[in-house]
Motif scaffolding. Structure first.
Motif, PDB file in Angstrom:
ATOM      1  N   THR A  55       0.864  -0.876   0.160  1.00  0.00           N
ATOM      2  CA  THR A  55      -0.037  -0.211   0.027  1.00  0.00           C
ATOM      3  C   THR A  55       1.198   1.083   0.112  1.00  0.00           C
ATOM      4  OG1 THR A  55      -1.882   1.234   0.573  1.00  0.00           O
ATOM      5  CG2 THR A  55      -0.169  -0.321   2.547  1.00  0.00           C
ATOM      6  N   LEU A  56       0.807   2.237  -0.065  1.00  0.00           N
ATOM      7  CA  LEU A  56       0.885   3.420  -0.704  1.00  0.00           C
ATOM      8  C   LEU A  56       0.527   4.313   0.898  1.00  0.00           C
ATOM      9  CD1 LEU A  56       0.776   4.501  -4.552  1.00  0.00           C
ATOM     10  CD2 LEU A  56       2.770   3.168  -3.222  1.00  0.00           C
ATOM     11  N   ILE A  57      -0.031   4.013   2.296  1.00  0.00           N
ATOM     12  CA  ILE A  57      -0.941   4.675   2.854  1.00  0.00           C
ATOM     13  C   ILE A  57       0.641   5.637   4.045  1.00  0.00           C
ATOM     14  CG2 ILE A  57      -0.023   2.887   4.712  1.00  0.00           C
ATOM     15  CD1 ILE A  57      -3.405   5.405   4.307  1.00  0.00           C
ATOM     16  N   ASP A  58       0.968   5.441   3.524  1.00  0.00           N
ATOM     17  CA  ASP A  58       2.551   5.981   4.068  1.00  0.00           C
ATOM     18  C   ASP A  58       2.806   7.430   3.517  1.00  0.00           C
ATOM     19  OD1 ASP A  58       3.460   3.648   5.981  1.00  0.00           O
ATOM     20  OD2 ASP A  58       5.410   3.379   4.841  1.00  0.00           O
ATOM     21  N   PHE A  59       2.593   7.681   2.094  1.00  0.00           N
ATOM     22  CA  PHE A  59       2.657   8.647   1.753  1.00  0.00           C
ATOM     23  C   PHE A  59       0.970   9.675   2.135  1.00  0.00           C
ATOM     24  CE2 PHE A  59       5.337   5.259  -1.115  1.00  0.00           C
ATOM     25  CZ  PHE A  59       6.310   7.270  -1.000  1.00  0.00           C
ATOM     26  N   ARG A  60       0.495   9.320   2.662  1.00  0.00           N
ATOM     27  CA  ARG A  60      -1.222   9.723   3.424  1.00  0.00           C
ATOM     28  C   ARG A  60      -0.305  11.495   4.241  1.00  0.00           C
ATOM     29  NH1 ARG A  60      -6.706   7.839   3.091  1.00  0.00           N
ATOM     30  NH2 ARG A  60      -6.082   7.771   1.319  1.00  0.00           N
ATOM     31  N   PHE A  61       0.856  10.872   4.676  1.00  0.00           N
ATOM     32  CA  PHE A  61       1.055  11.377   6.300  1.00  0.00           C
ATOM     33  C   PHE A  61       2.531  12.429   5.670  1.00  0.00           C
ATOM     34  CE2 PHE A  61      -1.021   7.001   7.453  1.00  0.00           C
ATOM     35  CZ  PHE A  61      -1.664   8.054   8.109  1.00  0.00           C
ATOM     36  N   GLN A  62       2.734  12.238   4.462  1.00  0.00           N
ATOM     37  CA  GLN A  62       3.869  13.087   4.336  1.00  0.00           C
ATOM     38  C   GLN A  62       4.023  13.014   3.097  1.00  0.00           C
ATOM     39  OE1 GLN A  62       8.119  11.413   5.303  1.00  0.00           O
ATOM     40  NE2 GLN A  62       8.687  13.380   4.340  1.00  0.00           N
ATOM     41  N   GLN A  63       4.209  14.249   2.511  1.00  0.00           N
ATOM     42  CA  GLN A  63       4.033  14.481   0.947  1.00  0.00           C
ATOM     43  C   GLN A  63       4.761  15.351   0.027  1.00  0.00           C
ATOM     44  OE1 GLN A  63       0.790  15.129   2.197  1.00  0.00           O
ATOM     45  NE2 GLN A  63      -0.530  13.959   2.109  1.00  0.00           N
ATOM     46  N   HIS A  64       6.051  16.069   0.974  1.00  0.00           N
ATOM     47  CA  HIS A  64       7.165  16.691   0.758  1.00  0.00           C
ATOM     48  C   HIS A  64       8.145  15.996   1.051  1.00  0.00           C
ATOM     49  CE1 HIS A  64       4.419  20.572  -0.126  1.00  0.00           C
ATOM     50  NE2 HIS A  64       3.745  19.309   0.207  1.00  0.00           N
ATOM     51  N   PHE A  65       9.162  16.049   0.183  1.00  0.00           N
ATOM     52  CA  PHE A  65      10.615  15.089   0.272  1.00  0.00           C
ATOM     53  C   PHE A  65      11.877  15.941  -0.394  1.00  0.00           C
ATOM     54  CE2 PHE A  65       7.186  11.924   0.562  1.00  0.00           C
ATOM     55  CZ  PHE A  65       7.581  10.802   1.622  1.00  0.00           C
ATOM     56  N   LYS A  66      12.213  16.545   0.076  1.00  0.00           N
ATOM     57  CA  LYS A  66      13.684  17.574  -0.144  1.00  0.00           C
ATOM     58  C   LYS A  66      14.523  16.838   0.168  1.00  0.00           C
ATOM     59  CE  LYS A  66      10.674  21.212   0.500  1.00  0.00           C
ATOM     60  NZ  LYS A  66      10.617  22.815   0.891  1.00  0.00           N
ATOM     61  N   GLY A  67      16.459  16.615  -0.710  1.00  0.00           N
ATOM     62  CA  GLY A  67      17.297  16.043  -0.581  1.00  0.00           C
ATOM     63  C   GLY A  67      17.988  17.916   0.290  1.00  0.00           C
ATOM     64  N   GLY A  68      19.414  17.108   0.340  1.00  0.00           N
ATOM     65  CA  GLY A  68      19.740  18.128   1.475  1.00  0.00           C
ATOM     66  C   GLY A  68      20.638  19.485   0.649  1.00  0.00           C
ATOM     67  N   THR A  69      20.826  20.414   1.180  1.00  0.00           N
ATOM     68  CA  THR A  69      21.581  21.142   0.795  1.00  0.00           C
ATOM     69  C   THR A  69      23.099  20.952   0.621  1.00  0.00           C
ATOM     70  OG1 THR A  69      20.195  22.674   0.925  1.00  0.00           O
ATOM     71  CG2 THR A  69      21.786  23.876  -0.073  1.00  0.00           C
ATOM     72  N   GLY A  70      23.793  20.860  -0.352  1.00  0.00           N
ATOM     73  CA  GLY A  70      25.281  20.981  -0.111  1.00  0.00           C
ATOM     74  C   GLY A  70      26.019  21.407   0.769  1.00  0.00           C
ATOM     75  N   MET A  74      35.118  25.884   1.062  1.00  0.00           N
ATOM     76  CA  MET A  74      35.171  26.774   2.226  1.00  0.00           C
ATOM     77  C   MET A  74      37.142  26.583   2.153  1.00  0.00           C
ATOM     78  SD  MET A  74      34.342  24.551   5.961  1.00  0.00           S
ATOM     79  CE  MET A  74      34.228  22.944   4.719  1.00  0.00           C
ATOM     80  N   GLY A  75      38.089  27.524   2.603  1.00  0.00           N
ATOM     81  CA  GLY A  75      39.304  27.993   2.602  1.00  0.00           C
ATOM     82  C   GLY A  75      40.459  27.043   2.803  1.00  0.00           C
ATOM     83  N   ARG A  76      41.614  27.134   2.287  1.00  0.00           N
ATOM     84  CA  ARG A  76      42.134  25.354   2.891  1.00  0.00           C
ATOM     85  C   ARG A  76      42.449  24.231   1.145  1.00  0.00           C
ATOM     86  NH1 ARG A  76      43.694  24.460   8.925  1.00  0.00           N
ATOM     87  NH2 ARG A  76      45.046  26.808   9.096  1.00  0.00           N
ATOM     88  N   ASN A  77      41.476  24.860   0.546  1.00  0.00           N
ATOM     89  CA  ASN A  77      41.079  24.094  -0.837  1.00  0.00           C
ATOM     90  C   ASN A  77      40.058  22.970  -0.310  1.00  0.00           C
ATOM     91  OD1 ASN A  77      42.351  25.458  -2.979  1.00  0.00           O
ATOM     92  ND2 ASN A  77      44.209  24.505  -1.664  1.00  0.00           N
ATOM     93  N   ARG A  78      39.306  22.787   1.180  1.00  0.00           N
ATOM     94  CA  ARG A  78      38.115  22.080   1.881  1.00  0.00           C
ATOM     95  C   ARG A  78      36.879  22.408   1.009  1.00  0.00           C
ATOM     96  NH1 ARG A  78      38.955  23.888   7.657  1.00  0.00           N
ATOM     97  NH2 ARG A  78      38.677  25.587   6.728  1.00  0.00           N
ATOM     98  N   THR A  79      36.255  20.677   0.311  1.00  0.00           N
ATOM     99  CA  THR A  79      34.955  21.199  -0.966  1.00  0.00           C
ATOM    100  C   THR A  79      34.130  20.859   0.217  1.00  0.00           C
ATOM    101  OG1 THR A  79      36.798  19.950  -2.403  1.00  0.00           O
ATOM    102  CG2 THR A  79      34.235  19.464  -2.488  1.00  0.00           C
ATOM    103  N   GLY A  80      32.956  21.258  -0.213  1.00  0.00           N
ATOM    104  CA  GLY A  80      31.938  21.206   0.976  1.00  0.00           C
ATOM    105  C   GLY A  80      31.298  19.788   1.192  1.00  0.00           C
ATOM    106  N   ALA A  81      30.621  19.528   1.995  1.00  0.00           N
ATOM    107  CA  ALA A  81      29.981  18.125   1.684  1.00  0.00           C
ATOM    108  C   ALA A  81      28.705  18.159   1.024  1.00  0.00           C
ATOM    109  CB  ALA A  81      29.287  17.932   3.390  1.00  0.00           C
ATOM    110  N   GLY A  82      28.727  16.913   0.891  1.00  0.00           N
ATOM    111  CA  GLY A  82      27.619  16.583  -0.401  1.00  0.00           C
ATOM    112  C   GLY A  82      25.729  16.526   0.860  1.00  0.00           C
ATOM    113  N   GLY A  83      25.084  16.875   0.084  1.00  0.00           N
ATOM    114  CA  GLY A  83      23.868  16.764   0.878  1.00  0.00           C
ATOM    115  C   GLY A  83      23.153  15.651   0.314  1.00  0.00           C
ATOM    116  N   ALA A  84      22.460  14.937   1.728  1.00  0.00           N
ATOM    117  CA  ALA A  84      21.443  14.086   2.313  1.00  0.00           C
ATOM    118  C   ALA A  84      20.534  13.182   1.072  1.00  0.00           C
ATOM    119  CB  ALA A  84      21.264  13.551   3.795  1.00  0.00           C
ATOM    120  N   ASP A  85      20.825  12.448   0.534  1.00  0.00           N
ATOM    121  CA  ASP A  85      20.279  12.104   0.109  1.00  0.00           C
ATOM    122  C   ASP A  85      18.792  11.587   0.520  1.00  0.00           C
ATOM    123  OD1 ASP A  85      21.712  12.098  -2.363  1.00  0.00           O
ATOM    124  OD2 ASP A  85      22.525  10.381  -2.324  1.00  0.00           O
TER     125      ASP A  85
END
Length: 337
Positions: A55-70, A74-85
């Motif tokens: 059943t798809l009943i779980d989607f009755r209570f949550q209809q919005h899904f958003k991935g995390g922002t990257g 930063m300085g010292r050539n540090r790459t930012g962490a990737g957002g959560a899937d």
């Protein structure tokens, strides 16, 4: 557990993080140069078919899904962490459609199948990326790209080997409860079954899945009764068991009514193998039984099986007939174990 087989969901993948503008500042190093890192990638939105859901009943209570922002660079050539899937877990047999509810994106037909619905935005380049022999101190960086957003439809079509069809009170739920461990609601009034039920039947050591759907009445394709939308749950089956109650005054008309609704629905139901059975025969005397069997044979063009779930008449023969067609179809498509 409530049953839901169609729902609308909003998804948005994460934005990419911005690149950093930074310069190396270190004692005794006069011209450190740029050292701004790149931004992290935004999180993706995935869909995954999992076992244990019907059943798809779980989607009755949550209809919005958003991935995390990257995360920003930063300085010292540090790459930012990737957002959560983000992963939408759906039952096997779920179809994903665009917002128009017609354009198919993906059909989740196997357990463990994954598909990326929206890709996260790429992270922006830091100013280190732009240094060159002619521009040794770039003072700019790229912003991260925005993620994708869309509204999608989830539509469930249960995966079963055989489907039960017929008018209300044709004995479909009783048949399912007799040959499987499923416990659908059974009562002596129309439309006892309000949503599809699944059960696993076993015959001669082989198992297959049976799907029972709400009864069809004349005009179901126009929305009469519960309509015909539940027919989608037997579209994937390999064979249909068409039950006609022996209590019907005109068994031929009862058969043709359901057959007409199947034809009006169309799709993959057309041309699907069908076994016809006269159910609830324990209420008839031998003379009346013979008469109705003959009438049903004339209407369906095949000799109907005779069933009584109460006394067990014809149950084994019916299961074997279903099994033979399922095995033949699996062998033809190369799915035989």
């Amino acid at each position: 557990m409530k049953f839901l087989d169609e729902t609308k969901v909003y998804i948005r993948s994460g934005d990419g993080g911005a690149g950093a503008v930074s310069f190396r500042r270190e004692k005794f190093i006069e011209f450190g140069g740029p050292d701004g890192g790149d931004g992290g990638r935004g999180g993706d939105v995935w869909v995954e078919a999992v076992n244990g859901l019907n059943t798809l009943i779980d989607f009755r209570f949550q209809q919005h899904f958003k991935g995390g922002t990257g995360v920003h660079g930063m300085g010292r050539n540090r790459t930012g962490a990737g957002g959560a899937d983000v992963t939408l877990k759906v039952p096997v047999g779920t179809q994903i459609f665009e917002e128009d509810s017609e354009t198919l994106i993906v059909d989740m037909i196997t357990e463990g199948q994954r598909f990326r619905l929206a890709a996260g935005g790429n992270g922006g380049f830091g100013n280190t990326h732009f240094k060159s022999s002619t521009n040794q101190a770039p003072n700019w960086a790229n912003p991260g790209l925005e993620g994708e957003e869309k509204t999608i439809w989830l539509r469930l079509k249960l995966i079963a080997d055989a489907g039960l069809v017929g008018l209300p009170n044709a004995g479909k739920s009783t048949f399912l409860a007799t040959v499987t461990r499923a416990r659908p609601k059974i009562a002596n009034y129309p439309f006892t079954t309000l949503h599809p039920n699944l059960g696993v039947a076993t015959i001669d050591g082989r198992e297959f899945i049976l799907a029972d759907i709400p009864g069809l009445i004349e005009g179901a394709h126009d929305g009469v009764g519960l309509g015909d939308r539940f027919l989608g749950h037997v579209e994937r089956t390999r064979v249909l068991l068409h039950l006609v109650s022996a209590q019907e005054e005109d068994v031929g008309k009862a058969y043709k009514t359901v057959k007409h609704e199947l034809e009006a629905y169309g799709g993959e139901l057309l041309g699907k193998p069908e076994i016809v059975a006269l159910s609830q025969i324990d209420v008839l005397d031998p003379t009346e039984l013979k008469k109705k069997q003959k009438a049903l044979a004339k209407a369906s063009g095949q000799t109907p099986l005779l069933l009584s779930a109460i006394v067990g008449t014809g149950m084994t023969e019916t299961l074997r007939g279903l099994r033979d067609i399922i095995v033949a179809a699996q062998t033809y498509t190369g799915e035989e174990d």
